[in-house]
Each structure stands twice: as C-alpha cells, then as structure tokens.
Design a protein around this motif. Structure first.
Motif, PDB file in Angstrom:
ATOM      1  N   MET A  19      94.225  40.209  58.407  1.00 17.79           N
ATOM      2  CA  MET A  19      93.265  41.403  58.716  1.00 17.79           C
ATOM      3  C   MET A  19      93.337  42.839  58.317  1.00 17.79           C
ATOM      4  SD  MET A  19      91.040  41.771  62.142  1.00 17.79           S
ATOM      5  CE  MET A  19      91.869  43.070  63.129  1.00 17.79           C
ATOM      6  N   SER A  20      94.664  43.219  58.636  1.00 19.13           N
ATOM      7  CA  SER A  20      95.105  44.571  58.385  1.00 19.13           C
ATOM      8  C   SER A  20      95.265  44.757  56.779  1.00 19.13           C
ATOM      9  CB  SER A  20      96.164  45.088  58.965  1.00 19.13           C
ATOM     10  OG  SER A  20      97.377  44.229  58.864  1.00 19.13           O
ATOM     11  N   LEU A  21      95.754  43.529  56.105  1.00 16.24           N
ATOM     12  CA  LEU A  21      95.953  43.614  54.724  1.00 16.24           C
ATOM     13  C   LEU A  21      94.546  43.775  54.212  1.00 16.24           C
ATOM     14  CD1 LEU A  21      98.443  40.926  54.221  1.00 16.24           C
ATOM     15  CD2 LEU A  21      98.850  43.090  53.819  1.00 16.24           C
ATOM     16  N   ALA A  22      93.257  42.935  54.504  1.00 18.87           N
ATOM     17  CA  ALA A  22      92.052  42.983  54.091  1.00 18.87           C
ATOM     18  C   ALA A  22      91.405  44.462  54.478  1.00 18.87           C
ATOM     19  CB  ALA A  22      91.070  41.881  54.764  1.00 18.87           C
ATOM     20  N   GLU A  23      91.827  45.174  55.550  1.00 13.65           N
ATOM     21  CA  GLU A  23      91.205  46.537  55.821  1.00 13.65           C
ATOM     22  C   GLU A  23      91.956  47.470  54.908  1.00 13.65           C
ATOM     23  OE1 GLU A  23      90.773  46.438  60.699  1.00 13.65           O
ATOM     24  OE2 GLU A  23      92.787  46.899  59.778  1.00 13.65           O
TER      25      GLU A  23
ATOM     26  N   ILE B 180      92.778  46.568  51.814  1.00  8.98           N
ATOM     27  CA  ILE B 180      91.997  46.414  50.379  1.00  8.98           C
ATOM     28  C   ILE B 180      90.742  47.064  50.482  1.00  8.98           C
ATOM     29  CG2 ILE B 180      91.039  44.606  49.140  1.00  8.98           C
ATOM     30  CD1 ILE B 180      93.328  42.781  50.103  1.00  8.98           C
ATOM     31  N   VAL B 181      89.970  46.889  51.624  1.00  7.10           N
ATOM     32  CA  VAL B 181      88.684  47.677  51.603  1.00  7.10           C
ATOM     33  C   VAL B 181      88.591  49.169  51.422  1.00  7.10           C
ATOM     34  CG1 VAL B 181      86.736  47.900  52.888  1.00  7.10           C
ATOM     35  CG2 VAL B 181      87.647  45.580  52.591  1.00  7.10           C
ATOM     36  N   GLN B 182      89.597  49.609  52.163  1.00  2.17           N
ATOM     37  CA  GLN B 182      90.117  51.074  52.049  1.00  2.17           C
ATOM     38  C   GLN B 182      90.451  51.494  50.720  1.00  2.17           C
ATOM     39  OE1 GLN B 182      93.124  52.459  54.811  1.00  2.17           O
ATOM     40  NE2 GLN B 182      92.592  54.689  54.247  1.00  2.17           N
ATOM     41  N   LEU B 183      91.297  50.857  49.947  1.00  3.33           N
ATOM     42  CA  LEU B 183      91.689  51.180  48.697  1.00  3.33           C
ATOM     43  C   LEU B 183      90.302  51.202  47.618  1.00  3.33           C
ATOM     44  CD1 LEU B 183      95.192  49.467  48.526  1.00  3.33           C
ATOM     45  CD2 LEU B 183      94.539  51.848  48.376  1.00  3.33           C
TER      46      LEU B 183
ATOM     47  N   THR C  47      84.195  43.263  54.376  1.00  2.00           N
ATOM     48  CA  THR C  47      83.481  43.886  53.300  1.00  2.00           C
ATOM     49  C   THR C  47      81.900  43.868  53.282  1.00  2.00           C
ATOM     50  OG1 THR C  47      83.279  41.720  51.919  1.00  2.00           O
ATOM     51  CG2 THR C  47      85.204  43.361  51.414  1.00  2.00           C
ATOM     52  N   GLN C  48      81.386  43.410  54.563  1.00  2.00           N
ATOM     53  CA  GLN C  48      79.949  43.052  54.640  1.00  2.00           C
ATOM     54  C   GLN C  48      79.231  44.284  54.713  1.00  2.00           C
ATOM     55  OE1 GLN C  48      79.203  40.772  58.095  1.00  2.00           O
ATOM     56  NE2 GLN C  48      79.871  38.828  57.436  1.00  2.00           N
ATOM     57  N   ASN C  49      79.650  45.473  55.158  1.00  2.00           N
ATOM     58  CA  ASN C  49      79.022  46.531  55.154  1.00  2.00           C
ATOM     59  C   ASN C  49      79.637  47.750  54.236  1.00  2.00           C
ATOM     60  OD1 ASN C  49      77.039  45.968  57.119  1.00  2.00           O
ATOM     61  ND2 ASN C  49      78.710  46.186  58.722  1.00  2.00           N
ATOM     62  N   SER C  50      80.230  47.402  53.123  1.00  2.00           N
ATOM     63  CA  SER C  50      80.943  48.187  52.242  1.00  2.00           C
ATOM     64  C   SER C  50      80.117  47.911  50.692  1.00  2.00           C
ATOM     65  CB  SER C  50      82.365  47.722  52.365  1.00  2.00           C
ATOM     66  OG  SER C  50      82.579  46.698  51.540  1.00  2.00           O
ATOM     67  N   ILE C  51      80.958  48.779  49.721  1.00  2.00           N
ATOM     68  CA  ILE C  51      80.351  48.577  48.489  1.00  2.00           C
ATOM     69  C   ILE C  51      80.928  47.463  47.621  1.00  2.00           C
ATOM     70  CG2 ILE C  51      80.192  51.056  48.100  1.00  2.00           C
ATOM     71  CD1 ILE C  51      82.661  50.764  46.421  1.00  2.00           C
ATOM     72  N   ALA C  52      81.839  46.478  48.558  1.00  2.00           N
ATOM     73  CA  ALA C  52      82.355  45.319  48.100  1.00  2.00           C
ATOM     74  C   ALA C  52      81.396  44.071  48.771  1.00  2.00           C
ATOM     75  CB  ALA C  52      83.975  45.108  48.414  1.00  2.00           C
ATOM     76  N   CYS C  53      80.340  44.117  49.262  1.00  2.00           N
ATOM     77  CA  CYS C  53      79.653  43.319  50.092  1.00  2.00           C
ATOM     78  C   CYS C  53      79.389  41.958  49.241  1.00  2.00           C
ATOM     79  CB  CYS C  53      78.380  43.894  50.850  1.00  2.00           C
ATOM     80  SG  CYS C  53      77.207  44.452  49.859  1.00  2.00           S
ATOM     81  N   GLN C  54      79.076  42.025  48.200  1.00  2.00           N
ATOM     82  CA  GLN C  54      79.020  41.188  47.319  1.00  2.00           C
ATOM     83  C   GLN C  54      80.093  40.545  46.458  1.00  2.00           C
ATOM     84  OE1 GLN C  54      75.308  42.035  45.014  1.00  2.00           O
ATOM     85  NE2 GLN C  54      74.262  42.476  46.918  1.00  2.00           N
ATOM     86  N   ALA C  55      81.131  41.214  46.756  1.00  2.00           N
ATOM     87  CA  ALA C  55      82.431  40.834  45.693  1.00  2.00           C
ATOM     88  C   ALA C  55      82.981  39.559  45.947  1.00  2.00           C
ATOM     89  CB  ALA C  55      83.394  42.045  45.826  1.00  2.00           C
TER      90      ALA C  55
END
Length: 113
Positions: A4-8, A10-13, A52-60
């Motif tokens: 979970m923290s790894l995914a967080e 990734i989204v932050q980067l 990523t649901q509420n981010s610019i990567a929501c469809q990634a």
C-alpha cells in the motif's frame, strides 16, 4: 502490507512528474520489480487500482517487468542468478554473495497524454 505504501509512493511520483512535465493523463505505468524486492505483485496491483481512482492515473494500466535476481560471489568472482537472498554460489559453494540486480523497484516509463 507495505505494498500500500509502495502504491502511494508511485502515485505521488506520478503526480510530481505531472506537475513538472505538464501532462494530465497517465495511460500506462511500467514498473520494474526485482525478484528479490519482496513485493507481492497482486497486492501492489490492488492498491494501485484503489489509490489511482481519484488521480490522473485513474485509467492507467499497470505493466510489471520482472527483473531476475543476480549476485556476485565474493569468493570466486562469478556473477550468478539467484532467486533468494540465502543461496550459495553454485560454483564454489561460497555464501558471501553481493546482490547486483533484482532487489529494487522503479518506475521505468509512463505513457501520458
């Protein structure tokens, strides 16, 4: 549960890169994950999708490239493939191996719009 923290992270980067490079949508994320990195890929995929649901990567789409483990034997100086940290050198049975590949995770590439 460190996935979970790894995914967080990734989204932050991704979001930091978007600010720096002015893109608004991420289509694909390619991650390199080493065989020795102790990352449960199914869990990482799950948390990536949730976070990523509420981010610019929501469809990634998340693409994972596995990197094989590799080490250098300190005794015979041979590079060998390894699948775990506690293996012996198959050539000299030495146990002092220095990891040279496969213990990291990194974002290799982003496909953006």
């Amino acid at each position: 549960m460190h996935e979970m923290s790894l995914a967080e992270n990734i989204v932050q980067l991704i979001e930091e890169a978007a600010c720096q490079q002015s893109f608004t949508l991420v289509k694909t994320v390619w991650l390199e994950i080493g065989q020795l990195a102790c990352v449960e890929q199914a869990s990482l995929r799950f948390y990536f999708e949730v976070l990523t649901q509420n981010s610019i990567a929501c469809q990634a789409k998340l693409e994972i490239i596995e990197i094989a483990g590799q080490a250098l034997c300190s005794q015979c100086q041979v590079k060998i493939p390894i699948a775990s940290y506690h293996e012996a050198c198959p050539y000299c049975s030495g146990c002092n191996l220095q990891i040279t590949a496969g213990d990291c995770m990194r974002i290799k590439e982003l496909e953006v719009a």
